[in-house]
Write an enzyme that holds these catalytic residues in place. Sequence first.
Site, PDB file in Angstrom:
ATOM      1  N   TYR A   1      -0.697  26.452  18.520  1.00  0.00           N
ATOM      2  CA  TYR A   1      -0.277  25.289  18.598  1.00  0.00           C
ATOM      3  C   TYR A   1      -1.569  24.262  18.555  1.00  0.00           C
ATOM      4  CZ  TYR A   1       4.746  26.097  19.489  1.00  0.00           C
ATOM      5  OH  TYR A   1       5.957  26.608  19.378  1.00  0.00           O
TER       6      TYR A   1
ATOM      7  N   TYR B   1      14.735  25.079  23.346  1.00  0.00           N
ATOM      8  CA  TYR B   1      13.505  25.817  22.951  1.00  0.00           C
ATOM      9  C   TYR B   1      13.596  27.126  23.587  1.00  0.00           C
ATOM     10  CZ  TYR B   1       8.921  27.546  22.139  1.00  0.00           C
ATOM     11  OH  TYR B   1       7.683  28.363  21.811  1.00  0.00           O
TER      12      TYR B   1
ATOM     13  N   ASP C   1      18.263  31.513  29.729  1.00  0.00           N
ATOM     14  CA  ASP C   1      16.896  31.758  29.356  1.00  0.00           C
ATOM     15  C   ASP C   1      16.114  30.879  30.480  1.00  0.00           C
ATOM     16  OD1 ASP C   1      14.414  31.433  28.685  1.00  0.00           O
ATOM     17  OD2 ASP C   1      14.548  30.529  26.498  1.00  0.00           O
TER      18      ASP C   1
ATOM     19  N   LYS D   1       6.549  34.108  31.928  1.00  0.00           N
ATOM     20  CA  LYS D   1       5.700  33.206  32.494  1.00  0.00           C
ATOM     21  C   LYS D   1       5.483  33.492  33.764  1.00  0.00           C
ATOM     22  CE  LYS D   1       7.058  29.402  29.132  1.00  0.00           C
ATOM     23  NZ  LYS D   1       5.647  29.264  28.570  1.00  0.00           N
TER      24      LYS D   1
HETATM   25  N1  PMP Z   1      12.032  30.440  26.480  1.00  0.00           N
HETATM   26  C1  PMP Z   1      11.405  29.092  27.042  1.00  0.00           C
HETATM   27  C2  PMP Z   1      12.665  28.337  27.990  1.00  0.00           C
HETATM   28  C3  PMP Z   1      10.313  28.783  27.172  1.00  0.00           C
HETATM   29  O1  PMP Z   1       9.988  27.496  27.823  1.00  0.00           O
HETATM   30  C4  PMP Z   1       9.497  29.735  26.308  1.00  0.00           C
HETATM   31  C5  PMP Z   1       7.952  29.267  26.082  1.00  0.00           C
HETATM   32  N2  PMP Z   1       7.451  27.851  26.342  1.00  0.00           N
HETATM   33  C6  PMP Z   1       9.726  30.799  25.907  1.00  0.00           C
HETATM   34  C7  PMP Z   1      11.018  31.060  25.600  1.00  0.00           C
HETATM   35  C8  PMP Z   1       9.048  31.653  25.011  1.00  0.00           C
HETATM   36  O2  PMP Z   1       7.906  32.163  25.842  1.00  0.00           O
HETATM   37  P1  PMP Z   1       6.676  32.856  25.300  1.00  0.00           P
HETATM   38  O3  PMP Z   1       5.542  31.718  24.962  1.00  0.00           O
HETATM   39  O4  PMP Z   1       5.936  33.733  26.445  1.00  0.00           O
HETATM   40  O5  PMP Z   1       6.741  33.726  24.009  1.00  0.00           O
END
Ligand code: PMP
Length: 443
Positions: A18, A145, A251, A280
Amino acid sequence: MLAKSILTRDSRYVWHPYTQTATAPAPLPIVRAEGVYLYTEDGRKILDGISSWWVNIHGHSHPRLNTALRKQAEVLQHVLFAGCTHAPAVDLAESLISVLPKGLQRVFYSDNGSTAVEVAVKMAYQYWKNRGATRNVFIALHHGYHGDTVGAMSASEISAFTDPFKRLLFDVVRVASPHCYRCPVGLQRESCDIDCISSLEKALNAAPHSVAAVIVEPMLQGAGGMIVWPAEFLKGVRRLCDQYGTLLIADEVLTGFGRTGRMFACEHAGVTPDIICLSKALTAGYLPLGATATTEEIYQGFVSQDRSKTFFHGHSYTANPLACAVAAESLRIFRDEDVLARVKRLEELLKQGLKPLRSVRCVGDVRVIGGVGIVELETDGGRSGYLDEIGPKLGAEFLRRGVLLRPLGNVLYVMPPYVITEGETDWVTNQVKEVLTTIASDN
Ligand code: PMP
């Protein structure tokens, strides 16, 4: 010979995520981190205001997590997870099941948030196929997202992130999300829930037997603009999934492990999804790990003498023992310390510090949920959304003041590790106030 600065070597060989190298400032050369602070090679101490991309919760260099990692490293670092198992993975699965919404019973490991989502999408898709049903449609939400791999991008909103790849992505049906502040029909909160829910209902009605799953980021849509939902909307999503006999994928890669004030965001609405995606904060910000948990019913949909019904998915580092051991220790910290009370207090302080900013001229909306404080700005002239030029400018000013924030374009947010003190939280919200007040008086 003098050792070359890490920055010189970095600029020659490394490609950052990014990051538009042509316009971005040089990366911060971080040499160590402790608690809520990052320390740079050139002697700066910077408050990690976004938990290192939303992963850190108990603070950097936590003694218990360090010990858990060290102990595990002395015994078993990694082994393949097909045909093998190990205590860290089983301990973690047991602990996860004991804290997850009731009904989730099986844990499938991967290694990041995007893969946790890929697994969920493939699992839902093959579950129906294994049952002899043709359900090819996924319903996703506007502003969603879900990650940067192809399946996760397909489920995400069309945006600057996905636009270059749009011909690679599979089609999904996109329905309204309750972004009350930007509600196109200007409805009030309560009626707004109803309106957004009817958008989902229409989509389900249009293809009642073809929907494999509805995928949502419950309560807080993150990278799509830090949108906070009324819990009624999430209840409505669960109700409609039940009514139309389809699966709900939550998610919780961002929202899991206390970030919204509950252990999992689904708890705000008292719902259990059919599949939940975690990553995370799962390892408290130490190591990459993903987990996709589901019900026994879905798991049983793959158990068969017919080997073609196997879930053919796996990654080299599936269930890495180091990551699992740290994650299990993080859950023990939740058990031993009242971590959620810490988040509650952080929420109060963020409300106190940020809500008064509503009266500042450039501020459109202020939203707070759990340990996340959001200030959505009204900018003119800039490109709206993530590419709004205000984002990098604000980021640079906050960094100059000693706090690391990465606004999503015109959406500024703070999301520190939960161990941030009251004094530090007040200091951060004061920085936000000073910077925004200055912008408002300059324009
Ligand atoms: N799902 C959500 C809701 C996220 O916020 C993120 C990352 N910001 C992801 C999936 C993807 O996770 P990663 O960056 O560990 O691939």
